[in-house]
Design an enzyme around this catalytic site. Structure first.
Site, mmCIF file in Angstrom:
data_model
loop_
_atom_site.group_PDB
_atom_site.id
_atom_site.type_symbol
_atom_site.label_atom_id
_atom_site.label_comp_id
_atom_site.label_asym_id
_atom_site.label_seq_id
_atom_site.Cartn_x
_atom_site.Cartn_y
_atom_site.Cartn_z
ATOM 1 C CB ALA A 33 -0.910 0.007 1.218
ATOM 2 C CG ASN A 34 1.079 4.402 -2.613
ATOM 3 O OD1 ASN A 34 1.274 3.260 -3.021
ATOM 4 N ND2 ASN A 34 1.418 5.477 -3.289
ATOM 5 N NE ARG A 35 5.145 6.423 4.910
ATOM 6 C CZ ARG A 35 5.385 5.612 5.927
ATOM 7 N NH1 ARG A 35 4.441 5.360 6.813
ATOM 8 N NH2 ARG A 35 6.560 5.038 6.066
ATOM 9 C CB SER A 36 -3.237 7.630 1.277
ATOM 10 O OG SER A 36 -4.383 8.431 1.114
#
Ligand code: CTP
Ligand code: CA
Length: 227
Positions: A33-36
């Site tokens: 995942a990406n950081r968001s």
């Protein structure tokens, strides 16, 4: 009637917003995942609804509550996000804020991958995910206003301008998310708005204020005030 048009300039318009990260499964217990946090995207969905738009928010996994007055579709992966966005067409406005994972594991394992003594770490083979913004920016049913984000850690404006062209967007909201800015996951944001007309630098604002200002800008570009 004049006041109604001013207060709800997006009445009768349909908008699609993506927000949050996507989760790409490695096995049943692990993901890429990406950081968001989804804060900026959710605020934009709410701000567009506030101006009268009929908003569909396609959200990856976030801990935020669904914004009031918005239709929310919850998804996990980039492919699910793309499907939900395409299903929401046609629309007048698309604002793609999600931090979509650029890659997924070719074939996620059906069972939890176990550590095996002496065999070392598994190698993950990755495949590129569909680019949702680019797909929408070049779609036969392209919304009249297509807006993307460019979260960069260096050469923010150059990278943002390159994305404006390659994605087929009308606006790119560029921000510097390098360590130390505190933007990622925080309540504030500082952005520059890139368009064919050039660049406009906005001051550091709460993410909700960035959202309100962006929603107003979108409304104004869709229906410029007469005169
Ligand atoms: N985006 C998207 N689908 C993807 C990747 C990105 O819709 N698979 C959208 C994001 O929501 C954002 C814009 O494209 O609006 C830019 O995302 P970004 O990650 O900055 O750009 P990429 O094209 O993925 O390039 P890179 O990560 O290499 O900088
Ligand atoms: Ca990316």
């Amino acid at each position: 009637a004049g006041d109604a048009r001013r207060d709800r300039p997006l009445a009768g318009r349909r908008a699609i917003v993506t927000s949050g990260p996507t989760h790409e499964p490695i096995d049943p217990v692990r993901y890429i995942a990406n950081r968001s946090s989804g804060r900026q995207g959710h605020a934009i969905a709410a701000a567009l609804a506030e101006l009268g738009a009929d908003v569909t928010l396609v959200s990856g996994p976030v801990t935020l509550a669904d914004p009031a007055g918005v239709t929310v579709h919850h998804v996990e992966t980039a492919r699910e996000m793309l499907d939900a966005v395409l299903a929401a067409l046609p629309a007048d406005i698309a604002v793609m804020v999600a931090a979509v994972a650029d890659w997924r594991v070719d074939t996620a394992a059906g069972e939890k991958i176990k550590k095996k003594a002496g065999e070392g770490a598994p190698l993950l083979s990755l495949t590129e995910n569909p680019d949702i913004l680019k797909t929408i920016g070049h779609h036969a049913q392209r919304p009249a206003m297509v807006v993307g984000f460019a979260a960069e850690t260096q050469s923010v404006l150059d990278n943002g301008r390159a994305k404006l062209a390659s994605k087929g967007a009308d606006l790119i909201v560029a921000n510097d998310v390098s360590a130390g800015t505190g933007i990622m996951g925080g309540p504030r944001n500082q952005v520059a708005i890139l368009s064919a007309a050039g660049v406009e630098h906005w001051p550091e604002l709460d993410k909700s204020a960035v959202a309100d200002r962006l929603a107003r800008l979108i409304a104004q570009r869709l229906s410029p005030a007469p005169g």
